[in-house]
Motif scaffolding. Structure first.
Motif: not given
Ligand SMILES: Cc1cc2nc3c(=O)[nH]c(=O)nc-3n(C[C@H](O)[C@H](O)[C@H](O)COP(=O)(O)OP(=O)(O)OC[C@H]3O[C@@H](n4cnc5c(N)ncnc54)[C@H](O)[C@@H]3O)c2cc1C
Length: 366
Positions: A48, A200, A345, A347
């Motif tokens: 966060e 995404c 995507i 951190s």
């Molecule tokens: C340990 C850790 C610490 C981090 N710390 C930070 C930080 O402090 N600051 C920062 O800026 N970033 C941080 N990050 C990175 C950040 O959390 C991610 O870059 C960001 O949350 C990615 O968001 P997203 O929406 O791409 O992925 P997600 O949050 O994974 O969302 C993807 C969504 O797609 C859905 N989905 C997948 N497949 C399908 C399907 N076939 N059909 C329908 N839905 C589907 C999933 O259920 C999920 O809800 C960290 C990451 C990790 C792992």
């Protein structure tokens, strides 16, 4: 079959931010999410932290979108009263060799457009954080923390106000490109026809790209899962800044750091190790590694830290590989018009969410 203009796959912070951005410009935006609520994966399993953008290579999307994204994120949380704190962070050096790393980070950060970076000595560091052991520190005032759940909830509300539909329990299982339209099939048998698809899907975004017909091995878009675990401590209190060691030289992670949450509670982590599957279970196997890393900058013993949570990074970078940037691309070149992939995507994806959304919006073709 439902006919829609823009289909966004995934309601993590990125999919939601993209929905907000695109629903301000386009009539018919639908988000589909396989879970029964937003942010069930990486977006709610992270530190966060609102990053400043000092670590990433100059000119990379990570650098650009982090610096711009942090500005947009601070503006959004202020505008909508989302809990956040611009607490700042200290990257600490134990010796003169690590001081060189701080100097390089400072220079890199400044080139990326991060302001007010300052190297401070032991005494100044002690004045800011009396419990922290450090010979030098790079002070990064623009870093902060945010309540990611409340952030996502608000982005969801604002997107819906702008006309976006968000549909839960809708897992995409196949995508066919026919006559310039995408026929998307869900696990419940429903089908949507969409003119544009924005991928995404976080940890599964490479699988979504594969569904449409992209050869992810050949295109070097296969994701590698890299798990990170957290420990919390109820013993350590009264820390005001986030505290980071100098980053891992291989660039896989930022080092086991200390974060505070908005209640002032202290967490340590994440560590980093590659795994084959998405499994968030934890045990104490890595506790010695945590204790060793933490004791370099604050005194804790075995009983002071307890297992907390874990998250998994969606990495394009292989275990022995080099830096990989965010992959955000409209795929006409591969034969898929208005199919936009957001892959790798990791951190600073949370920090960058609004800037990623703007980048996606720029790439949508009329
Ligand atoms: C340990 C850790 C610490 C981090 N710390 C930070 C930080 O402090 N600051 C920062 O800026 N970033 C941080 N990050 C990175 C950040 O959390 C991610 O870059 C960001 O949350 C990615 O968001 P997203 O929406 O791409 O992925 P997600 O949050 O994974 O969302 C993807 C969504 O797609 C859905 N989905 C997948 N497949 C399908 C399907 N076939 N059909 C329908 N839905 C589907 C999933 O259920 C999920 O809800 C960290 C990451 C990790 C792992």
């Amino acid at each position: 079959m439902e006919q829609i203009d823009i289909l966004i796959i995934g309601a993590g912070v990125v999919g939601l931010a993209v929905a907000k951005e695109l629903s301000a410009k386009f009539e018919d935006v639908v988000v589909v999410e396989k879970e029964n609520s937003f942010g069930r994966h990486t977006s709610s399993r992270n530190s966060e932290v609102i990053h400043s953008g000092i670590y990433y290579p100059q000119g990379s999307l990570k650098a650009k979108l982090c610096v711009n994204g942090a500005i947009d994120l601070y503006q959004f949380v202020k505008q909508y009263s989302i809990p956040y704190k611009n607490c700042g962070k200290l990257i600490i050096a134990e010796d003169d060799e690590e001081l060189q790393v701080l100097k390089e980070l400072k220079l890199n950060g400044e080139r990326n457009g991060v302001n007010e970076l300052e190297i401070i000595d032991e005494e100044e560091c002690k004045a800011l954080e009396s419990q922290i052991i450090a010979k030098y520190a790079l002070k990064v005032p623009s870093t902060g923390i945010v309540d990611s759940h409340k952030l996502m909830r608000k982005i969801e509300i604002e997107s819906e106000k702008l006309g976006a539909f968000i549909v839960y329990d809708m897992e995409v299982i196949s995508i066919n490109y026919q006559n310039g339209k995408y026929i998307v099939t869900f696990v419940n048998g429903e089908k949507y026809q969409a003119s544009s698809v924005i991928n995404c899907a976080g940890l599964y975004s490479d699988k979504i790209a594969e569904m449409v017909g992209i050869d992810i091995e050949r295109e070097d878009l296969k994701l590698h899962f890299c798990k990170g675990e957290y420990y919390k401590s109820s013993k350590i209190k009264n820390i005001d800044h986030l505290v980071y060691p100098v980053p891992d030289p291989k660039g896989i992670f930022l080092g086991i750091h200390l974060t505070i949450n908005l209640q002032g509670e202290v967490r340590f982590g994440p560590n980093a190790y590659y795994v084959d599957t998405v499994n968030y279970e934890m045990n104490e196997k890595y506790k010695p590694e945590f204790l060793k890393a933490i004791n370099n900058y604050i005194k804790v013993n075995d009983k002071d830290i307890h297992l907390d949570d874990s998250g998994i990074r969606a990495k394009l970078q292989k275990e022995d590989g080099n830096f990989r940037d965010f992959y955000i691309k409209e795929e006409s070149e591969k034969g898929f018009r208005n199919f936009i992939n957001c892959i790798g995507i990791e951190s600073p994806g949370l920090t960058s969410c609004f800037a990623i959304a703007k980048e996606v919006s720029k790439q949508v073709k009329n």
